[in-house]
Design an enzyme around this catalytic site. Structure first.
Site, PDB file in Angstrom:
ATOM      1  N   CYS A  31       0.968  -1.139  -0.047  1.00  0.00           N
ATOM      2  CA  CYS A  31       0.037  -0.080  -0.069  1.00  0.00           C
ATOM      3  C   CYS A  31       0.830   1.189  -0.002  1.00  0.00           C
ATOM      4  CB  CYS A  31      -0.943  -0.064   1.342  1.00  0.00           C
ATOM      5  SG  CYS A  31      -1.526   1.534   1.854  1.00  0.00           S
ATOM      6  N   CYS A  34       0.209   3.825   2.770  1.00  0.00           N
ATOM      7  CA  CYS A  34       0.836   3.481   3.967  1.00  0.00           C
ATOM      8  C   CYS A  34       2.015   3.893   4.141  1.00  0.00           C
ATOM      9  CB  CYS A  34       0.465   1.881   4.179  1.00  0.00           C
ATOM     10  SG  CYS A  34      -1.279   1.452   3.832  1.00  0.00           S
TER      11      CYS A  34
END
Lengths: 104, 289
Positions: A31, A34
Site C-alpha cells: 500500500c 501507507c
C-alpha cells in the site's frame, strides 16, 4: 519509543490493557499511501513517548485483528483508550490531523 | 523512457513542458480530458491580449508551441501511476516510464452526491481499487462509473472479488470495451447506498435493490486526486499538497495548476507549471550527480 508491531499474541497486553491511549496504524507492504504515512507515524511515536503508544498492524499477517476492527480500507488509524475505540480515521493525513485524532 | 511525464495539457502542463524540453530533456504530455480553458469563451484578464482571446485558441497555441519544441503529445487517458524503479504511468492503451511525473490535471471533480457515499467512506465505499481490493476477497463489489477509469478499477478487482458489477448511474457505458471483460453493467439510476456499519445494498430509483459488499468510486476520467491517492501523494481535501518547488511529499512527483488549489487562474497555472518544470530539471540533474 519506536513503533510497536502488534500481533494477536501481544494485542491484549499492549493495547487492551494499556494504561495510555494507543494509536494503531493498519497498513500493508503493497500500500503506497501507507508507506508514505510511515515517517509521520514514526515521528509521532517518538514525540508522544510516554503519552501515547503508537503501533502498527500488518493486515496481511494479522487478518483476525483487521477483521475485528472492521478495517476495509488502508491506511486506517484507530485510537483505543481503556480497550475501546474512541476515534478512527481513514486515508492519508498530515501530522496535525493525526494529532487531532489523538485529541492533542 | 521519458525524463518527464506531464499529465494534463492545460496552461500548467504546457508551461512545465516548455521549460523541461528546452533543458534538453525527453518530455511527453499525456492528456485526454477537455480542459476548462478550452471551454472559456473569452479570456480578458490575461497579460498581452488587449482584445481578449478565446480559451480554445490559447489552449491550441500552447499545445502547438510545445509540439514545435519536440514535446510528445499523447492523446490517451491515464488510469494509474505506480513506481517500479521509475514512475510508470498507465493509460488505456499503453504505459509510459518516466523519471519524473508532473500532475497538471486540473481541479478534481466533486464526489458524486448519492446518499450514503459520504457516510460509508472506508466502510465499503472506496476510491482506490488497488489499495482496497484486498478487503473484498470472495465478495460482491460494484464500481461506480461508466468510462475507462471504471473499467480499470473493475479489472483490479476481478482477480480478488467474487463478482464485479459496473454501475453507471443512468449513463451509457463507453463503447469499444474489452469484450472478454467479465463484468456486468447496470445502467439504472442509483437512489441510495445503504448500510449501517458497512455497505450492504444499493437501491435504484426503479425500486430495485441489490445486496453488495463494497462500491468503488471511479466516475469519469481519473482526477488528480484519484491518481494522487494511488501513489500516496498527500492531499488536503481534493487538492494536492506541494512545497514551494511544486514537489509533493513523494520525491519526483510534482503538481501544478488548478489541482493544487488556490486561484483558479491561467497566470497562477503558468507560474506553477514553470516552477514545477524548473524544479523537475534540477531534481533530474541532482539525481544524476
Amino acid at each position: 519509543m519506536s513503533v510497536l508491531h502488534l500481533t494477536s499474541d501481544n494485542f491484549e497486553r499492549e493495547v487492551i490493557k494499556s494504561d495510555i491511549p494507543v494509536m494503531i496504524d493498519f497498513w500493508a507492504n503493497w500500500c503506497m499511501p501507507c508507506k508514505m504515512m510511515s515517517p509521520i507515524v514514526d515521528e509521532i511515536a517518538k514525540e508522544m513517548e510516554g503519552k501515547v503508544k503508537v503501533a502498527k498492524v500488518n493486515i496481511d499477517e494479522e487478518q483476525a485483528l483487521t477483521l475485528k476492527y472492521g478495517i476495509m480500507s488502508i491506511p486506517t488509524f484507530v485510537v483505543i483508550k481503556n480497550g475501546n475505540v474512541v476515534n478512527q480515521s481513514i486515508g492519508m493525513q498530515d501530522k496535525q490531523e493525526l494529532l487531532k485524532l489523538l485529541g492533542i | 523512457m521519458y525524463d518527464v511525464i506531464i499529465i494534463g495539457s492545460g496552461p500548467a502542463g504546457i508551461s512545465a513542458s516548455l521549460y523541461t524540453i528546452r533543458a534538453n530533456l525527453k518530455v511527453c504530455i499525456i492528456s485526454k480530458n477537455e480542459s476548462v480553458l478550452e471551454k472559456a469563451e473569452k479570456i480578458e484578464n490575461y497579460y498581452g491580449f488587449p482584445k481578449g482571446i478565446s480559451g480554445n485558441v490559447l489552449n491550441s497555441r500552447g499545445t502547438e508551441q510545445a509540439k514545435n519544441l519536440g514535446v510528445d503529445i499523447i492523446n490517451d487517458e491515464v488510469v494509474n501511476i505506480k513506481y517500479e524503479k521509475n514512475f510508470i504511468v498507465e493509460t488505456v492503451n499503453s504505459r509510459y516510464e518516466g523519471k519524473v511525473v508532473i500532475i497538471a490535471t486540473g481541479k478534481s471533480r466533486k464526489s458524486p452526491s448519492i446518499k450514503g457515499i459520504k457516510e460509508l467512506e472506508g466502510k465499503g465505499i472506496s476510491y482506490c481499487a488497488i489499495c482496497d481490493a484486498f478487503f473484498y476477497k470472495g465478495k460482491e463489489v460494484g464500481v461506480l462509473g461508466n468510462g475507462n477509469y471504471a473499467i480499470h478499477e473493475a479489472k483490479e478487482l476481478l482477480p480478488v472479488a467474487k463478482k464485479v458489477t459496473i454501475y453507471t448511474n443512468g449513463k451509457k457505458p463507453i463503447e469499444n470495451r474489452d469484450e472478454e471483460l467479465n463484468v456486468d453493467f447496470v445502467e439504472d439510476e442509483i437512489k441510495e447506498i445503504k448500510g449501517t456499519n458497512k455497505v450492504e445494498s444499493i437501491e435504484f430509483f426503479s425500486g430495485e435493490k441489490r445486496n453488495i459488499d463494497g462500491i468503488f468510486i471511479a466516475e469519469g476520467i481519473a482526477s488528480s486526486g484519484d491518481l494522487a491517492k494511488k501513489m500516496g501523494v498527500m492531499l488536503k481535501g481534493k487538492e494536492i499538497i506541494v512545497n514551494e518547488n511544486m514537489m509533493t511529499n513523494i520525491p519526483g512527483i510534482f503538481a501544478c495548476g488548478d489541482c493544487t488549489g488556490g486561484l483558479l487562474q491561467i497566470s497562477k497555472a503558468v507560474y506553477e507549471g514553470t516552477k514545477a518544470g524548473l524544479s523537475a530539471i534540477s531534481y533530474i540533474r541532482n539525481k544524476k550527480g
